[in-house]
Design an enzyme around this catalytic site. Sequence first.
Site, short mmCIF file in Angstrom:
data_model
loop_
_atom_site.label_atom_id
_atom_site.label_comp_id
_atom_site.label_asym_id
_atom_site.label_seq_id
_atom_site.Cartn_x
_atom_site.Cartn_y
_atom_site.Cartn_z
N ASP A 70 0.82 -1.21 0.00
CA ASP A 70 0.00 0.00 0.00
C ASP A 70 0.85 1.26 0.00
O ASP A 70 2.07 1.21 0.19
CB ASP A 70 -0.96 -0.01 1.21
CG ASP A 70 -0.27 -0.31 2.54
OD1 ASP A 70 0.98 -0.23 2.61
OD2 ASP A 70 -0.97 -0.65 3.50
N ASN A 141 -7.07 -2.27 14.34
CA ASN A 141 -8.48 -2.61 14.06
C ASN A 141 -8.60 -3.84 13.16
O ASN A 141 -9.66 -4.11 12.61
CB ASN A 141 -9.20 -1.41 13.42
CG ASN A 141 -8.58 -1.00 12.09
OD1 ASN A 141 -7.62 -1.63 11.62
ND2 ASN A 141 -9.11 0.03 11.46
N HIS A 143 -6.96 -4.28 10.32
CA HIS A 143 -6.82 -4.04 8.89
C HIS A 143 -5.59 -4.75 8.32
O HIS A 143 -4.62 -5.04 9.03
CB HIS A 143 -6.85 -2.55 8.52
CG HIS A 143 -5.66 -1.72 8.87
ND1 HIS A 143 -5.74 -0.35 9.04
CD2 HIS A 143 -4.36 -2.03 9.06
CE1 HIS A 143 -4.54 0.14 9.30
NE2 HIS A 143 -3.69 -0.87 9.33
N GLU A 148 -9.61 -1.58 5.46
CA GLU A 148 -10.18 -1.31 6.78
C GLU A 148 -11.39 -2.21 7.04
O GLU A 148 -11.91 -2.85 6.11
CB GLU A 148 -10.60 0.17 6.86
CG GLU A 148 -9.48 1.17 6.56
CD GLU A 148 -8.50 1.35 7.72
OE1 GLU A 148 -8.46 0.50 8.62
OE2 GLU A 148 -7.76 2.36 7.70
#
Length: 251
Positions: A70, A141, A143, A148
């Site tokens: 990413d 979280n 991800h 996400e």
Amino acid sequence: MPAPKVHVHPHLVSASVALAADLRARVQAKPDLVIGLPTGSTPTALYAEMVRLHDADGMDWSRMRSFNLDEFWPIAPNHPQSFTRFMREQLFEPADLDPSRTHVPSGDVAAASIAKHCAAYEAAIQKCGGIEVQILGVGLNGHLGFNEPGAARDSRTGLVELAESTRARATAAFAPEQVPTRAITMGLGTILEAREIVVLAFGAEKANAVAAAIEGPVSEECPASLLQEHAKVRWFLDESAAGSLNRIWPP
Ligand code: GLP
């Protein structure tokens, strides 16, 4: 569902050294191995050990082919927080990778060209025969890359919105008003197609995300839980990150 292999190390450095040794053996057997690479704080000790193996042991990583997960968008490739710059400084230059064989999604592609850029990124992975070993970190979280909670399990490389919690974590690195709201990330479908996946997670702050990923329900609300459906996943943890697991894996 296939049971993951969980390797718990006393410290992140021993976990990173063990994974670097594993990768060295893989690349010695197949110098043009196709590897998926993460950024963030998690892989820095792994990259430092890969550089050390190059400098001290003459390890040749130069034929390895790499695809990063990413990149923020938009961001200039020389911005201090650009993942392109991070990879160049932490691994590509010091470990002497061949720049023509390394790939990072572009943070400065024009808006009108993003779809084309992302399709070309997917095509480049396919042209290499697919990712053989995908290394991942995991977000607080759950991800993966910048996929996400709520991202589709069959998503492909594309532009995504960052979760507020991800942006809040990035405020330490960016001036508050400059934290990006978007990023280009490999999709969950892209990641899950890798033939083998290795996940790194260190520190007590990752313990809940690790337990949710390995022992929680499989749900797009926790992208890392989708790894439970992959046939070949290994986790490299330190003791703190393993602290909320209920059992020793494989059970
Ligand atoms: C980042 C990256 C992910 C990374 C994760 C964890 O924002 N997009 O690829 O794995 O979040 O980051 P860190 O290793 O800094 O905890």
